[in-house]
Motif scaffolding. Structure first.
Motif, PDB file in Angstrom:
ATOM      1  N   HIS A  91      -0.809  14.953  -4.578  1.00 56.49           N
ATOM      2  CA  HIS A  91      -2.180  15.020  -5.095  1.00 56.49           C
ATOM      3  C   HIS A  91      -2.190  14.747  -6.781  1.00 56.49           C
ATOM      4  O   HIS A  91      -3.217  14.705  -7.346  1.00 56.49           O
ATOM      5  CB  HIS A  91      -2.516  16.706  -5.102  1.00 56.49           C
ATOM      6  N   ASN A  92      -0.899  14.430  -6.959  1.00 54.55           N
ATOM      7  CA  ASN A  92      -0.880  14.035  -8.551  1.00 54.55           C
ATOM      8  C   ASN A  92      -0.223  12.542  -8.386  1.00 54.55           C
ATOM      9  O   ASN A  92       0.118  11.785  -9.572  1.00 54.55           O
ATOM     10  CB  ASN A  92       0.322  14.609  -9.266  1.00 54.55           C
ATOM     11  N   LEU A  93      -0.523  11.906  -7.404  1.00 53.09           N
ATOM     12  CA  LEU A  93      -0.137  10.307  -7.106  1.00 53.09           C
ATOM     13  C   LEU A  93      -1.644   9.638  -7.532  1.00 53.09           C
ATOM     14  O   LEU A  93      -2.451   9.656  -6.541  1.00 53.09           O
ATOM     15  CB  LEU A  93       0.390  10.052  -5.733  1.00 53.09           C
ATOM     16  N   LEU A  94      -1.736   8.740  -8.160  1.00 50.32           N
ATOM     17  CA  LEU A  94      -2.748   7.811  -8.484  1.00 50.32           C
ATOM     18  C   LEU A  94      -2.378   6.310  -8.251  1.00 50.32           C
ATOM     19  O   LEU A  94      -1.534   5.809  -8.543  1.00 50.32           O
ATOM     20  CB  LEU A  94      -3.268   7.893  -9.776  1.00 50.32           C
ATOM     21  N   TRP A  95      -3.078   5.720  -7.318  1.00 52.06           N
ATOM     22  CA  TRP A  95      -2.892   4.174  -7.040  1.00 52.06           C
ATOM     23  C   TRP A  95      -4.078   3.374  -7.822  1.00 52.06           C
ATOM     24  O   TRP A  95      -5.235   3.859  -7.460  1.00 52.06           O
ATOM     25  CB  TRP A  95      -2.813   3.942  -5.593  1.00 52.06           C
ATOM     26  N   ILE A  96      -3.895   2.392  -8.601  1.00 50.97           N
ATOM     27  CA  ILE A  96      -4.994   1.274  -9.236  1.00 50.97           C
ATOM     28  C   ILE A  96      -4.468   0.053  -8.673  1.00 50.97           C
ATOM     29  O   ILE A  96      -3.508  -0.311  -8.853  1.00 50.97           O
ATOM     30  CB  ILE A  96      -4.735   1.655 -10.888  1.00 50.97           C
ATOM     31  N   LYS A  97      -5.519  -0.435  -8.252  1.00 52.67           N
ATOM     32  CA  LYS A  97      -5.736  -1.751  -7.798  1.00 52.67           C
ATOM     33  C   LYS A  97      -6.592  -2.398  -8.292  1.00 52.67           C
ATOM     34  O   LYS A  97      -7.838  -2.399  -8.369  1.00 52.67           O
ATOM     35  CB  LYS A  97      -5.924  -2.000  -6.291  1.00 52.67           C
ATOM     36  N   THR A  98      -6.238  -3.600  -9.230  1.00 53.25           N
ATOM     37  CA  THR A  98      -7.295  -4.461 -10.185  1.00 53.25           C
ATOM     38  C   THR A  98      -7.419  -5.780  -9.476  1.00 53.25           C
ATOM     39  O   THR A  98      -6.849  -6.316  -8.586  1.00 53.25           O
ATOM     40  CB  THR A  98      -6.687  -4.550 -11.559  1.00 53.25           C
ATOM     41  N   ALA A  99      -8.653  -6.190  -9.882  1.00 52.16           N
ATOM     42  CA  ALA A  99      -8.973  -7.657  -9.393  1.00 52.16           C
ATOM     43  C   ALA A  99      -7.938  -8.819  -9.946  1.00 52.16           C
ATOM     44  O   ALA A  99      -7.870 -10.011  -9.591  1.00 52.16           O
ATOM     45  CB  ALA A  99     -10.598  -8.243  -9.633  1.00 52.16           C
ATOM     46  N   SER A 100      -7.355  -8.574 -11.225  1.00 50.12           N
ATOM     47  CA  SER A 100      -6.655  -9.646 -11.878  1.00 50.12           C
ATOM     48  C   SER A 100      -5.350  -8.802 -12.756  1.00 50.12           C
ATOM     49  O   SER A 100      -5.250  -7.859 -12.828  1.00 50.12           O
ATOM     50  CB  SER A 100      -7.519 -10.227 -13.071  1.00 50.12           C
ATOM     51  N   ALA A 101      -4.546  -9.884 -13.142  1.00 47.37           N
ATOM     52  CA  ALA A 101      -3.392  -9.212 -13.882  1.00 47.37           C
ATOM     53  C   ALA A 101      -3.782  -8.857 -15.310  1.00 47.37           C
ATOM     54  O   ALA A 101      -3.269  -7.605 -15.594  1.00 47.37           O
ATOM     55  CB  ALA A 101      -2.191 -10.341 -13.899  1.00 47.37           C
ATOM     56  N   LEU A 150       0.910  -1.372   0.011  1.00 49.59           N
ATOM     57  CA  LEU A 150      -0.109  -0.084  -0.039  1.00 49.59           C
ATOM     58  C   LEU A 150       1.103   1.305  -0.035  1.00 49.59           C
ATOM     59  O   LEU A 150       1.686   1.346   0.990  1.00 49.59           O
ATOM     60  CB  LEU A 150      -0.811  -0.031   1.076  1.00 49.59           C
ATOM     61  N   PRO A 151       0.778   2.055  -0.992  1.00 52.30           N
ATOM     62  CA  PRO A 151       1.416   3.402  -0.951  1.00 52.30           C
ATOM     63  C   PRO A 151       1.278   4.186   0.312  1.00 52.30           C
ATOM     64  O   PRO A 151      -0.070   4.305   0.596  1.00 52.30           O
ATOM     65  CB  PRO A 151       1.008   4.156  -2.280  1.00 52.30           C
ATOM     66  N   ALA A 188       1.373   7.972   1.965  1.00 48.63           N
ATOM     67  CA  ALA A 188       1.416   9.421   1.702  1.00 48.63           C
ATOM     68  C   ALA A 188       2.465  10.139   2.187  1.00 48.63           C
ATOM     69  O   ALA A 188       3.282  10.873   1.348  1.00 48.63           O
ATOM     70  CB  ALA A 188       0.195   9.906   1.842  1.00 48.63           C
ATOM     71  N   MET A 189       2.783   9.765   3.508  1.00 51.47           N
ATOM     72  CA  MET A 189       3.824  10.715   4.191  1.00 51.47           C
ATOM     73  C   MET A 189       5.143  10.309   3.486  1.00 51.47           C
ATOM     74  O   MET A 189       5.961  11.138   3.617  1.00 51.47           O
ATOM     75  CB  MET A 189       3.782  10.313   5.773  1.00 51.47           C
ATOM     76  N   ALA A 190       5.599   9.016   3.383  1.00 51.22           N
ATOM     77  CA  ALA A 190       6.837   8.760   2.712  1.00 51.22           C
ATOM     78  C   ALA A 190       6.956   9.507   1.283  1.00 51.22           C
ATOM     79  O   ALA A 190       8.069   9.998   0.948  1.00 51.22           O
ATOM     80  CB  ALA A 190       6.990   7.268   2.409  1.00 51.22           C
ATOM     81  N   CYS A 191       5.810   9.381   0.672  1.00 55.44           N
ATOM     82  CA  CYS A 191       6.001  10.238  -0.584  1.00 55.44           C
ATOM     83  C   CYS A 191       6.341  11.424  -0.397  1.00 55.44           C
ATOM     84  O   CYS A 191       7.057  12.175  -1.343  1.00 55.44           O
ATOM     85  CB  CYS A 191       4.719   9.889  -1.267  1.00 55.44           C
ATOM     86  N   LYS A 192       5.682  12.206   0.503  1.00 53.67           N
ATOM     87  CA  LYS A 192       5.835  13.605   0.759  1.00 53.67           C
ATOM     88  C   LYS A 192       7.313  13.997   1.124  1.00 53.67           C
ATOM     89  O   LYS A 192       7.801  14.933   0.649  1.00 53.67           O
ATOM     90  CB  LYS A 192       4.981  14.193   1.673  1.00 53.67           C
ATOM     91  N   SER A 193       7.598  12.904   1.813  1.00 52.05           N
ATOM     92  CA  SER A 193       9.138  13.170   2.532  1.00 52.05           C
ATOM     93  C   SER A 193      10.038  12.847   1.318  1.00 52.05           C
ATOM     94  O   SER A 193      11.285  13.495   1.214  1.00 52.05           O
ATOM     95  CB  SER A 193       9.370  12.089   3.616  1.00 52.05           C
ATOM     96  N   TRP A 194       9.858  12.323   0.173  1.00 52.80           N
ATOM     97  CA  TRP A 194      10.577  12.194  -0.932  1.00 52.80           C
ATOM     98  C   TRP A 194      10.431  13.099  -1.827  1.00 52.80           C
ATOM     99  O   TRP A 194      11.345  13.191  -3.037  1.00 52.80           O
ATOM    100  CB  TRP A 194      10.167  10.826  -1.840  1.00 52.80           C
ATOM    101  N   GLY A 195       9.660  14.254  -1.643  1.00 57.24           N
ATOM    102  CA  GLY A 195       9.407  15.354  -2.742  1.00 57.24           C
ATOM    103  C   GLY A 195       8.214  15.116  -3.574  1.00 57.24           C
ATOM    104  O   GLY A 195       8.314  15.687  -4.613  1.00 57.24           O
ATOM    105  N   ILE A 196       7.394  13.956  -3.577  1.00 48.39           N
ATOM    106  CA  ILE A 196       6.465  13.631  -4.397  1.00 48.39           C
ATOM    107  C   ILE A 196       5.217  14.222  -4.326  1.00 48.39           C
ATOM    108  O   ILE A 196       4.866  13.962  -3.065  1.00 48.39           O
ATOM    109  CB  ILE A 196       6.417  12.030  -4.581  1.00 48.39           C
ATOM    110  N   ALA A 197       4.617  15.024  -5.328  1.00 43.95           N
ATOM    111  CA  ALA A 197       3.456  15.718  -5.047  1.00 43.95           C
ATOM    112  C   ALA A 197       2.254  14.556  -4.746  1.00 43.95           C
ATOM    113  O   ALA A 197       1.919  14.022  -5.940  1.00 43.95           O
ATOM    114  CB  ALA A 197       3.130  16.722  -6.057  1.00 43.95           C
TER     115      ALA A 197
END
Length: 274
Positions: free
Chosen positions: A136-146, A122-123, A125-134
């Motif tokens: 609000h422009n981060l999108l996580w997609i979880k699908t049911a199958s490959a 699971l991504p 958010a706080m770790a991404c912010k500490s890395w300098g990643i915005a």
């Protein structure tokens, strides 16, 4: 390989021949017609889109620096190629592969979307912010199958709605790899495919393939495929924020030795009843 023209039923069709065959054909044509130009292999580097196997190619598309000079020196045009399939072959997930992409992701996320498709964890958010990643422009997609993950990635590439896409897949058929490769070529998006290290012996249309292994204090990588000469050396990238850097591998399982003072018994005149 050089393109030439063949006469088929009155139509000129392109054909692909080797440089040796082209030279023989040029010599034969010169023997028949002395005015015919003679093929010169030294002129190959001057042709657009032709590069020698012992020379580093120049990327036709834009590149983005990896943020590590030691890696940029080994890549064509010194960076991650855009509009191309890039494979990162992992010994296991969570060994620092995302930190390897941290410089480019933090740069692209300022104005563009970063899409994570089917990540193993699971991504945060706080770790991404500490890395300098915005975030609000981060999108996580979880699908049911490959299959759904591959379809979602292909649609994102075709629509051009993201600046970078990272896809995690364990087993990918060669047909799916070709579809991803073609979809990446049709857009201005960076595409990374995370695969197991065991897939390094499989054929792939990817333009760049890099094998990653964990190392004390960082990550070890080896370029498996690139447009240029073979790279036999392993590169070490120090990652300061990796937990392993705080506890070196050679000290993690070291036995704990506690020095104590020897106990000296005192003589007593009190009789002991047995």
């Amino acid at each position: 390989m050089l393109p030439i023209q063949q006469e088929l039923g009155g139509f000129a069709a392109p054909a692909i021949v080797s440089a040796g065959a082209a030279a023989m054909a040029s010599e034969t044509a010169a023997a028949v017609n002395p005015a015919a130009p003679i093929f010169n292999p030294a002129a190959l580097p001057e042709l657009q889109g032709v590069w020698r196997a012992n020379q580093m190619a120049v990327s036709r598309t834009a590149t983005c620096s990896t943020g590590f000079d030691i890696i940029d020196d080994e890549l064509p045009s010194r960076g991650w190629p855009r509009s191309a399939l890039i494979e990162l072959l992992l010994q296991q997930s969570g060994i620092g592969e995302m930190q390897l992409l941290k410089p480019v992701l933090s740069q692209l996320s300022v104005k563009q979307k970063i899409v994570l498709v089917q990540p193993p964890y699971l991504p945060q958010a706080m770790a991404c912010k500490s890395w300098g990643i915005a975030t609000h422009n981060l999108l996580w997609i979880k699908t049911a199958s490959a299959a759904d993950a591959l379809w979602a990635t292909e649609q994102i590439l075709k629509n051009g709605c993201g600046g970078a896409v990272i896809l995690w897949q364990s087993n990918v058929r060669n047909e799916s790899l070709r579809r991803l490769h073609l979809a990446a070529q049709s857009t201005d998006t960076w595409l990374w495919l995370m695969r197991p290290l065991t897939a390094r012996m499989d054929s792939s249309p990817a333009q760049l393939r890099i094998a990653l292994r964990p190392a004390a204090g960082g990550i070890s990588l080896k370029i498996v495929k690139r447009r240029g000469p073979l790279s036999g050396q392993r590169l070490f990238i120090p990652l300061v924020t990796m937990p392993v850097s705080r506890h070196p591998l050679e000290q993690q399982n070291a036995p704990v030795v506690v020095r104590t003072r020897p106990v000296v018994g005192t003589r007593s005149d009190t009789s002991i009843l047995v």
